[in-house]
Motif scaffolding. Structure first.
Motif, PDB file in Angstrom:
ATOM      1  N   PRO A  28       0.859  -1.323  -0.040  1.00  0.00           N
ATOM      2  CA  PRO A  28       0.132   0.077   0.133  1.00  0.00           C
ATOM      3  C   PRO A  28       0.749   1.300  -0.111  1.00  0.00           C
ATOM      4  O   PRO A  28       0.347   2.532  -0.331  1.00  0.00           O
ATOM      5  CB  PRO A  28      -0.860  -0.111   1.226  1.00  0.00           C
ATOM      6  N   GLN A  29       1.930   1.107   0.270  1.00  0.00           N
ATOM      7  CA  GLN A  29       3.037   2.183   0.264  1.00  0.00           C
ATOM      8  C   GLN A  29       3.953   2.480  -0.996  1.00  0.00           C
ATOM      9  O   GLN A  29       4.692   3.447  -0.713  1.00  0.00           O
ATOM     10  CB  GLN A  29       3.790   2.604   1.618  1.00  0.00           C
ATOM     11  N   TRP A  52      13.287   8.339   1.424  1.00  0.00           N
ATOM     12  CA  TRP A  52      14.314   7.536   1.688  1.00  0.00           C
ATOM     13  C   TRP A  52      13.795   6.418   2.606  1.00  0.00           C
ATOM     14  O   TRP A  52      14.016   5.245   2.406  1.00  0.00           O
ATOM     15  CB  TRP A  52      15.592   8.128   1.719  1.00  0.00           C
ATOM     16  N   VAL A  53      13.520   7.023   3.895  1.00  0.00           N
ATOM     17  CA  VAL A  53      13.250   6.339   5.094  1.00  0.00           C
ATOM     18  C   VAL A  53      11.976   5.351   4.672  1.00  0.00           C
ATOM     19  O   VAL A  53      12.016   4.147   4.922  1.00  0.00           O
ATOM     20  CB  VAL A  53      13.005   6.808   6.292  1.00  0.00           C
ATOM     21  N   MET A  54      10.964   5.959   4.089  1.00  0.00           N
ATOM     22  CA  MET A  54       9.821   4.969   3.606  1.00  0.00           C
ATOM     23  C   MET A  54      10.006   3.960   2.584  1.00  0.00           C
ATOM     24  O   MET A  54       9.485   2.976   2.949  1.00  0.00           O
ATOM     25  CB  MET A  54       8.776   6.119   3.198  1.00  0.00           C
ATOM     26  N   GLY A  55      10.852   4.570   1.778  1.00  0.00           N
ATOM     27  CA  GLY A  55      11.154   3.564   0.610  1.00  0.00           C
ATOM     28  C   GLY A  55      11.777   2.125   1.190  1.00  0.00           C
ATOM     29  O   GLY A  55      11.603   1.136   0.619  1.00  0.00           O
ATOM     30  N   LYS A  56      12.928   2.457   1.996  1.00  0.00           N
ATOM     31  CA  LYS A  56      13.556   1.271   2.486  1.00  0.00           C
ATOM     32  C   LYS A  56      12.925   0.500   3.584  1.00  0.00           C
ATOM     33  O   LYS A  56      13.012  -0.762   3.377  1.00  0.00           O
ATOM     34  CB  LYS A  56      14.866   1.934   3.309  1.00  0.00           C
ATOM     35  N   ARG A  57      12.054   1.158   4.187  1.00  0.00           N
ATOM     36  CA  ARG A  57      11.126   0.123   4.989  1.00  0.00           C
ATOM     37  C   ARG A  57      10.025  -0.670   4.177  1.00  0.00           C
ATOM     38  O   ARG A  57       9.910  -1.792   4.098  1.00  0.00           O
ATOM     39  CB  ARG A  57      10.160   1.119   5.887  1.00  0.00           C
ATOM     40  N   ILE A  62       8.434  -5.810   1.691  1.00  0.00           N
ATOM     41  CA  ILE A  62       8.177  -6.615   0.470  1.00  0.00           C
ATOM     42  C   ILE A  62       9.079  -7.941   0.671  1.00  0.00           C
ATOM     43  O   ILE A  62       8.656  -9.097   0.289  1.00  0.00           O
ATOM     44  CB  ILE A  62       8.499  -5.707  -0.660  1.00  0.00           C
ATOM     45  N   ASP A  63      10.477  -7.622   1.014  1.00  0.00           N
ATOM     46  CA  ASP A  63      11.322  -8.749   1.006  1.00  0.00           C
ATOM     47  C   ASP A  63      10.804  -9.841   2.209  1.00  0.00           C
ATOM     48  O   ASP A  63      10.975 -11.033   2.064  1.00  0.00           O
ATOM     49  CB  ASP A  63      12.746  -8.219   1.503  1.00  0.00           C
ATOM     50  N   SER A  64      10.414  -9.291   3.214  1.00  0.00           N
ATOM     51  CA  SER A  64       9.920 -10.104   4.163  1.00  0.00           C
ATOM     52  C   SER A  64       8.548 -10.722   4.052  1.00  0.00           C
ATOM     53  O   SER A  64       8.132 -11.720   4.900  1.00  0.00           O
ATOM     54  CB  SER A  64      10.020  -9.575   5.718  1.00  0.00           C
ATOM     55  N   SER A  65       7.664 -10.475   2.801  1.00  0.00           N
ATOM     56  CA  SER A  65       6.440 -10.838   2.916  1.00  0.00           C
ATOM     57  C   SER A  65       6.429 -12.349   2.248  1.00  0.00           C
ATOM     58  O   SER A  65       5.360 -13.010   2.197  1.00  0.00           O
ATOM     59  CB  SER A  65       5.725  -9.939   1.845  1.00  0.00           C
ATOM     60  N   GLY A  66       7.588 -12.749   1.701  1.00  0.00           N
ATOM     61  CA  GLY A  66       7.529 -14.106   1.217  1.00  0.00           C
ATOM     62  C   GLY A  66       6.704 -14.155  -0.180  1.00  0.00           C
ATOM     63  O   GLY A  66       6.178 -15.410  -0.472  1.00  0.00           O
ATOM     64  N   GLY A  67       6.614 -13.217  -0.848  1.00  0.00           N
ATOM     65  CA  GLY A  67       6.201 -13.259  -2.135  1.00  0.00           C
ATOM     66  C   GLY A  67       4.497 -12.778  -2.219  1.00  0.00           C
ATOM     67  O   GLY A  67       3.949 -12.846  -3.422  1.00  0.00           O
ATOM     68  N   GLY A  78      11.014   5.088  -7.061  1.00  0.00           N
ATOM     69  CA  GLY A  78      11.000   6.102  -6.066  1.00  0.00           C
ATOM     70  C   GLY A  78      12.335   6.552  -5.323  1.00  0.00           C
ATOM     71  O   GLY A  78      12.994   7.634  -5.305  1.00  0.00           O
ATOM     72  N   LEU A  79      12.988   5.439  -4.952  1.00  0.00           N
ATOM     73  CA  LEU A  79      14.537   5.797  -4.659  1.00  0.00           C
ATOM     74  C   LEU A  79      15.280   6.256  -5.390  1.00  0.00           C
ATOM     75  O   LEU A  79      16.448   7.295  -5.161  1.00  0.00           O
ATOM     76  CB  LEU A  79      14.952   4.429  -3.828  1.00  0.00           C
ATOM     77  N   ILE A  80      15.433   5.755  -6.625  1.00  0.00           N
ATOM     78  CA  ILE A  80      16.176   6.469  -7.950  1.00  0.00           C
ATOM     79  C   ILE A  80      15.984   7.864  -7.982  1.00  0.00           C
ATOM     80  O   ILE A  80      16.806   8.708  -8.055  1.00  0.00           O
ATOM     81  CB  ILE A  80      16.052   5.514  -9.113  1.00  0.00           C
TER      82      ILE A  80
END
Length: 90
Positions: A28-29, A52-57, A62-67, A78-80
């Motif tokens: 959602p973010q 930056w902080v929001m994007g890293k979080r 997403i990585d910890s969601s397991g797909g 957005g980070l770029i």
């Protein structure tokens, strides 16, 4: 003619939600990170640290969601934009 009985239908995996379209929903973010990154580029990096902080979080979630959650592309773009706008210095 006698036909053999049909096998039962396959079971869905019990370890995750069933997504009928085959594509997990976006975080959602993820889109707000993209928008903040664009605004950071336009406003010369003023919103860069927030994006930056929001994007890293978001990427960590997403990585910890397991797909089960997607949106990595929007968060990365957005980070770029934040880096291009000079909002975060390494």
């Amino acid at each position: 003619m006698n036909y053999p009985p049909q096998p039962p239908p396959p079971e869905y995996p019990a370890n995750g939600p069933y997504v009928p379209c085959g594509h997990p929903p976006n975080h959602p973010q993820a889109n707000p990170v993209l928008i903040l990154g664009i605004l950071s580029l336009v406003l010369c990096g003023l919103l860069g640290p927030v994006a930056w902080v929001m994007g890293k979080r978001v990427l960590a979630q997403i990585d910890s969601s397991g797909g089960t959650v997607d949106g990595r592309t929007n968060a990365n773009i957005g980070l770029i934009f934040v880096i291009a706008g000079g909002g975060v210095s390494n």
